[in-house]
Design an enzyme around this catalytic site. Sequence first.
Site, mmCIF file in Angstrom:
data_model
loop_
_atom_site.group_PDB
_atom_site.id
_atom_site.type_symbol
_atom_site.label_atom_id
_atom_site.label_comp_id
_atom_site.label_asym_id
_atom_site.label_seq_id
_atom_site.Cartn_x
_atom_site.Cartn_y
_atom_site.Cartn_z
ATOM 1 N N TYR A 30 0.840 -1.203 0.000
ATOM 2 C CA TYR A 30 0.000 0.000 0.000
ATOM 3 C C TYR A 30 0.875 1.254 0.000
ATOM 4 O O TYR A 30 1.641 1.498 0.940
ATOM 5 C CB TYR A 30 -0.928 0.046 1.221
ATOM 6 C CG TYR A 30 -1.981 -1.042 1.281
ATOM 7 C CD1 TYR A 30 -2.332 -1.789 0.154
ATOM 8 C CD2 TYR A 30 -2.648 -1.327 2.470
ATOM 9 C CE1 TYR A 30 -3.306 -2.786 0.218
ATOM 10 C CE2 TYR A 30 -3.621 -2.322 2.541
ATOM 11 C CZ TYR A 30 -3.938 -3.044 1.410
ATOM 12 O OH TYR A 30 -4.905 -4.017 1.481
ATOM 13 N N HIS A 52 -1.003 -11.994 0.346
ATOM 14 C CA HIS A 52 -1.825 -11.000 -0.364
ATOM 15 C C HIS A 52 -2.301 -11.496 -1.725
ATOM 16 O O HIS A 52 -3.152 -10.872 -2.347
ATOM 17 C CB HIS A 52 -0.992 -9.716 -0.538
ATOM 18 C CG HIS A 52 -1.786 -8.463 -0.622
ATOM 19 N ND1 HIS A 52 -1.228 -7.223 -0.473
ATOM 20 C CD2 HIS A 52 -3.109 -8.222 -0.852
ATOM 21 C CE1 HIS A 52 -2.153 -6.283 -0.603
ATOM 22 N NE2 HIS A 52 -3.313 -6.872 -0.843
ATOM 23 N N PRO A 60 -15.772 -3.308 3.590
ATOM 24 C CA PRO A 60 -17.022 -3.367 4.347
ATOM 25 C C PRO A 60 -17.975 -2.219 4.033
ATOM 26 O O PRO A 60 -19.161 -2.303 4.328
ATOM 27 C CB PRO A 60 -16.550 -3.286 5.816
ATOM 28 C CG PRO A 60 -15.265 -2.538 5.747
ATOM 29 C CD PRO A 60 -14.609 -2.990 4.460
ATOM 30 N N LEU A 61 -17.420 -1.139 3.417
ATOM 31 C CA LEU A 61 -18.268 -0.001 3.029
ATOM 32 C C LEU A 61 -18.428 0.047 1.510
ATOM 33 O O LEU A 61 -18.768 1.094 0.950
ATOM 34 C CB LEU A 61 -17.654 1.312 3.545
ATOM 35 C CG LEU A 61 -17.400 1.361 5.057
ATOM 36 C CD1 LEU A 61 -16.767 2.703 5.456
ATOM 37 C CD2 LEU A 61 -18.680 1.126 5.843
ATOM 38 N N GLY A 79 -16.610 2.757 -0.016
ATOM 39 C CA GLY A 79 -17.123 4.103 0.275
ATOM 40 C C GLY A 79 -18.549 4.319 -0.201
ATOM 41 O O GLY A 79 -19.240 5.220 0.280
ATOM 42 N N SER A 101 -21.470 4.729 2.265
ATOM 43 C CA SER A 101 -21.636 5.966 3.048
ATOM 44 C C SER A 101 -22.820 6.775 2.535
ATOM 45 O O SER A 101 -23.336 7.638 3.243
ATOM 46 C CB SER A 101 -20.371 6.826 2.956
ATOM 47 O OG SER A 101 -20.243 7.354 1.644
HETATM 48 N N1 NAP Z 1 -6.670 -7.828 -1.274
HETATM 49 C C1 NAP Z 1 -6.741 -7.350 -0.066
HETATM 50 O O1 NAP Z 1 -6.215 -7.935 0.845
HETATM 51 C C2 NAP Z 1 -7.510 -6.077 0.187
HETATM 52 C C3 NAP Z 1 -8.245 -5.479 -0.834
HETATM 53 C C4 NAP Z 1 -9.009 -4.354 -0.523
HETATM 54 C C5 NAP Z 1 -8.995 -3.829 0.753
HETATM 55 N N2 NAP Z 1 -8.255 -4.420 1.741
HETATM 56 C C6 NAP Z 1 -8.245 -3.885 3.132
HETATM 57 O O2 NAP Z 1 -9.565 -3.565 3.513
HETATM 58 C C7 NAP Z 1 -9.627 -2.182 3.892
HETATM 59 C C8 NAP Z 1 -10.994 -1.628 3.605
HETATM 60 O O3 NAP Z 1 -11.403 -1.853 2.269
HETATM 61 P P1 NAP Z 1 -11.495 -0.700 1.223
HETATM 62 O O4 NAP Z 1 -10.536 0.344 1.638
HETATM 63 O O5 NAP Z 1 -11.380 -1.289 -0.111
HETATM 64 O O6 NAP Z 1 -12.959 -0.114 1.274
HETATM 65 P P2 NAP Z 1 -14.046 0.312 2.356
HETATM 66 O O7 NAP Z 1 -13.590 0.137 3.726
HETATM 67 O O8 NAP Z 1 -15.285 -0.378 1.919
HETATM 68 O O9 NAP Z 1 -14.199 1.883 2.009
HETATM 69 C C9 NAP Z 1 -13.252 2.769 2.531
HETATM 70 C C10 NAP Z 1 -13.461 4.172 1.973
HETATM 71 O O10 NAP Z 1 -14.770 4.639 2.281
HETATM 72 C C11 NAP Z 1 -14.737 6.048 2.558
HETATM 73 N N3 NAP Z 1 -15.214 6.187 3.945
HETATM 74 C C12 NAP Z 1 -14.787 5.528 5.065
HETATM 75 N N4 NAP Z 1 -15.477 5.903 6.153
HETATM 76 C C13 NAP Z 1 -16.375 6.820 5.735
HETATM 77 C C14 NAP Z 1 -17.365 7.566 6.409
HETATM 78 N N5 NAP Z 1 -17.572 7.439 7.710
HETATM 79 N N6 NAP Z 1 -18.106 8.433 5.677
HETATM 80 C C15 NAP Z 1 -17.918 8.582 4.347
HETATM 81 N N7 NAP Z 1 -16.980 7.888 3.642
HETATM 82 C C16 NAP Z 1 -16.219 7.006 4.336
HETATM 83 C C17 NAP Z 1 -13.286 6.489 2.385
HETATM 84 O O11 NAP Z 1 -13.037 6.859 1.033
HETATM 85 P P3 NAP Z 1 -13.484 8.264 0.390
HETATM 86 O O12 NAP Z 1 -13.558 9.261 1.491
HETATM 87 O O13 NAP Z 1 -12.424 8.563 -0.590
HETATM 88 O O14 NAP Z 1 -14.784 7.954 -0.280
HETATM 89 C C18 NAP Z 1 -12.538 5.179 2.631
HETATM 90 O O15 NAP Z 1 -11.258 5.159 2.066
HETATM 91 C C19 NAP Z 1 -8.465 -1.534 3.136
HETATM 92 O O16 NAP Z 1 -8.062 -0.306 3.696
HETATM 93 C C20 NAP Z 1 -7.427 -2.610 3.291
HETATM 94 O O17 NAP Z 1 -6.845 -2.553 4.583
HETATM 95 C C21 NAP Z 1 -7.538 -5.548 1.475
#
Ligand code: NAP
Length: 332
Positions: free
Chosen positions: A64, A133, A213-214, A217, A220
């Site tokens: 990352y 990963h 989980p979101l 984003g 939201s």
């Molecule tokens: N292959 C893998 O292992 C893999 C792949 C994907 C993710 N992950 C892990 O999972 C984590 C979470 O997944 P993800 O980052 O893909 O997506 P997510 O958690 O579904 O969405 C995160 C994004 O939602 C927005 N957000 C978060 N809280 C908010 C709130 N309270 N209000 C409004 N917007 C909000 C932010 O982006 P904006 O503000 O820009 O909209 C944030 O970056 C990653 O950080 C990573 O650690 C792992």
Amino acid sequence: MKRTLGRSGIEVSALGMGCWAIGGPYAGGDNQYGWGRVDDAESTRAVRRALELGVTFFDTASSYGAGHSEVVLGRALGADRDRVVIATKWGFTFDERTREALGTDSSVAYLRSCLDGSLRRLGTDHVDLYQLHLGDLPVAEALDLVAPLEDLVTAGKIRAYGWSTDDPERAAAFAAAGPHCAAVQHDMSVLADRPAMIELCERAGLASINRGPLAMGLLSGKYADGRTVARDDVRSQSYDWMTYFRDGAGAPEWLARVEALREVFATGGRTPTQGALAWLWARSGATVPIPGFRTVAQVEQNAGALAQGPLRPDEFAAVEGLLADLRVASVA
Ligand SMILES: NC(=O)c1ccc[n+]([C@@H]2O[C@H](COP(=O)([O-])OP(=O)(O)OC[C@H]3O[C@@H](n4cnc5c(N)ncnc54)[C@H](OP(=O)(O)O)[C@@H]3O)[C@@H](O)[C@H]2O)c1
């Protein structure tokens, strides 16, 4: 609210912080893999606020921001490192200096050298949960990594390990091969239930660490106004797995489902993101959602979900009634 990382017995807050976005931009050729520009000072304040609000679990990856996420997280935690549980990942190769994504490496040598890089960037002598990963790696190649991982547990450099994969069969084989395999990280949200993976986690004593989980984003609700993300944000890319965003904007068919959920979550006094997290906790005792963040305000809102805990059974049933046939197709 606490959860245990599967059979490792390691206790964590039921909410983790996903540290992908705080790595900032990184790219490979024309492909963007980061979430656009971020402010390291704000990321640091957000990590510190998460600690104040009782969050003790942080998920990052060596790749990352081509190492930058681990650097920012390690510095932000500072002397509080031993109060928290750090999960990171290996498998993708990158150039730390140019912030370039290069490729993949599933060798035992890279497993070891990548861990040493993570320890240096995080400023610690051990990683609590070390995750493979490469989600689509053939099982036989992954199984070759189990004995070296068990050796790293014995050496005290990692406490437990897991696989970041959406395939329950891969996860099951990995978990059966090594006693310190404690978790699978997989895509899951109220828009994408994963019954086969949840069944495996509950049966095999694995934590179900929920990425996305979101819905990146979308859950939201803020993308309902048609706004688009920056060009160097991964959500502007047209990868075949980019379900919820199209041309950098929320995909209309998914936005409609998010709007339908808003009302159900509001009756319990939750914001849409809090409701999405509460659904995951209600779905299984094994789940640990790790929402990404880029600001203090996002951390405050997401950590605020901990106080109310899982959706009540009637709220959960209302969500199931709304979404029954309207979810992402399960991989198994
Ligand atoms: N292959 C893998 O292992 C893999 C792949 C994907 C993710 N992950 C892990 O999972 C984590 C979470 O997944 P993800 O980052 O893909 O997506 P997510 O958690 O579904 O969405 C995160 C994004 O939602 C927005 N957000 C978060 N809280 C908010 C709130 N309270 N209000 C409004 N917007 C909000 C932010 O982006 P904006 O503000 O820009 O909209 C944030 O970056 C990653 O950080 C990573 O650690 C792992």
